[in-house]
Write a protein that holds these residues in place. Structure first.
Motif, PDB file in Angstrom:
ATOM      1  N   VAL A 224       0.828  -1.122   0.138  1.00  0.00           N
ATOM      2  CA  VAL A 224      -0.048   0.098   0.186  1.00  0.00           C
ATOM      3  C   VAL A 224       0.753   1.197  -0.009  1.00  0.00           C
ATOM      4  O   VAL A 224       1.971   1.276   0.835  1.00  0.00           O
TER       5      VAL A 224
ATOM      6  N   VAL B 299      -2.596   0.829  -4.354  1.00  0.00           N
ATOM      7  CA  VAL B 299      -2.210  -0.510  -3.849  1.00  0.00           C
ATOM      8  C   VAL B 299      -1.792  -1.307  -4.965  1.00  0.00           C
ATOM      9  O   VAL B 299      -2.068  -1.222  -6.095  1.00  0.00           O
TER      10      VAL B 299
ATOM     11  N   ALA C 159      -6.799   3.845  -4.908  1.00  0.00           N
ATOM     12  CA  ALA C 159      -7.194   3.432  -3.436  1.00  0.00           C
ATOM     13  C   ALA C 159      -7.879   4.817  -2.717  1.00  0.00           C
ATOM     14  O   ALA C 159      -7.093   5.729  -3.188  1.00  0.00           O
TER      15      ALA C 159
ATOM     16  N   VAL D  56      -7.422   6.127   1.240  1.00  0.00           N
ATOM     17  CA  VAL D  56      -6.601   5.762   2.297  1.00  0.00           C
ATOM     18  C   VAL D  56      -6.936   6.558   3.757  1.00  0.00           C
ATOM     19  O   VAL D  56      -7.978   7.474   3.792  1.00  0.00           O
TER      20      VAL D  56
ATOM     21  N   ILE E  73      -8.429  -3.774   4.117  1.00  0.00           N
ATOM     22  CA  ILE E  73      -8.664  -3.460   3.002  1.00  0.00           C
ATOM     23  C   ILE E  73     -10.334  -3.731   2.438  1.00  0.00           C
ATOM     24  O   ILE E  73     -10.613  -5.002   2.494  1.00  0.00           O
TER      25      ILE E  73
ATOM     26  N   ILE F 278      -8.013   0.907   3.919  1.00  0.00           N
ATOM     27  CA  ILE F 278      -7.649   1.244   2.408  1.00  0.00           C
ATOM     28  C   ILE F 278      -8.903   0.687   1.746  1.00  0.00           C
ATOM     29  O   ILE F 278      -9.375  -0.410   1.821  1.00  0.00           O
TER      30      ILE F 278
ATOM     31  N   VAL G  88       2.509  -1.695   4.565  1.00  0.00           N
ATOM     32  CA  VAL G  88       1.925  -0.355   4.198  1.00  0.00           C
ATOM     33  C   VAL G  88       3.072   0.407   4.414  1.00  0.00           C
ATOM     34  O   VAL G  88       3.569   0.655   5.589  1.00  0.00           O
TER      35      VAL G  88
END
Length: 235
Positions: A101, A108, A122, A124, A192, A210, A232
């Motif tokens: 990520v 991602v 993505a 976040v 996620i 995410i 991440v």
């Protein structure tokens, strides 16, 4: 743990949101405490600005009618084309299958063979809810139940009606698919997840989770076994 100093607010989290839920029962974005600026509609003609034709993008993010809750098409005019799913060259020492990520750039990556990766746009964590570190997929869920944390209910009493859990569905903040992130055998309370909110992609709106567009999340979910490593990066 990979929870930052705001973990008291995020520990049971999922103040993640969806703009304009298809049934009107619940708007995920109504459960956001920050205001994320939408990308606005893009002027799309025969091609997008990122080399993918409009027809290709519409197919990629088209409806998924065979699901338990039929998934509508994404309105791609609300997504910057740079966030469309694609295969890209990606240099990393991580093994194929690893999920990386990149919150600073709202991407991602799923590492593939041959120096490539599948890249997804993505959303976040917003300011105060960002985190970084290594985790792994400890559990996978389809159409998961969502339960708002008590901290959220205190701030937003309208969420109290879901204190015993909100069943899976198009209005559920976790969406169609969820990867639950763990460290050392313990659930980090981060995920996620799948989002139908086109305007959320490329923004920091969540309490640390995410989000991928639902069609992208299904694509990633189907290739991701439990125990998959997740990295991440710092924002």
């Amino acid at each position: 743990m990979i929870i930052d100093d705001s973990k008291a607010d995020a520990r049971k989290m999922h103040e993640i949101a969806l703009l304009g839920s298809p049934t009107g029962l619940l708007s995920r974005r109504s459960f956001l405490t920050g205001s994320a600026a939408g990308l606005g509609a893009l002027a799309l003609g025969g091609c997008t600005t990122d080399g993918m034709s409009l027809a290709e993008a519409q197919k990629l993010y088209g409806p998924v009618p065979e699901e338990k809750f039929p998934i509508p098409a994404i309105d791609i005019t609300h997504v910057d084309p740079k966030y469309f799913r694609r295969t890209v060259a990606y240099n990393t020492k991580e093994a194929p299958g690893t999920i990386i990520v990149d919150p600073a750039n709202y991407y991602v990556y799923r590492v593939e063979d041959g120096g490539n990766a599948t890249r997804y746009g993505a959303n976040v964590g917003r300011d105060g809810f960002r985190w970084n570190g290594d985790a792994y997929v400890g559990r996978k869920s389809e159409w998961a139940t969502w339960t708002p944390p008590k901290e959220m209910i205190k701030r937003q009493p309208e969420a109290a009606k879901y204190a015993r859990g909100m069943p899976g569905g198009l209005d559920n903040p976790l969406g169609a698919r969820t990867l639950h992130l763990y460290q050392n055998g313990a659930y980090t309370l981060y995920t996620i997840y799948a989002s139908l909110d086109a305007e959320s992609i490329g923004n920091g709106i969540t309490s640390g989770c995410i989000g991928l567009l639902t069609q992208d999340m299904i694509h990633l979910y189907n290739q991701t076994p439990v125990k998959t490593k997740v990295v991440v990066l710092p924002a």
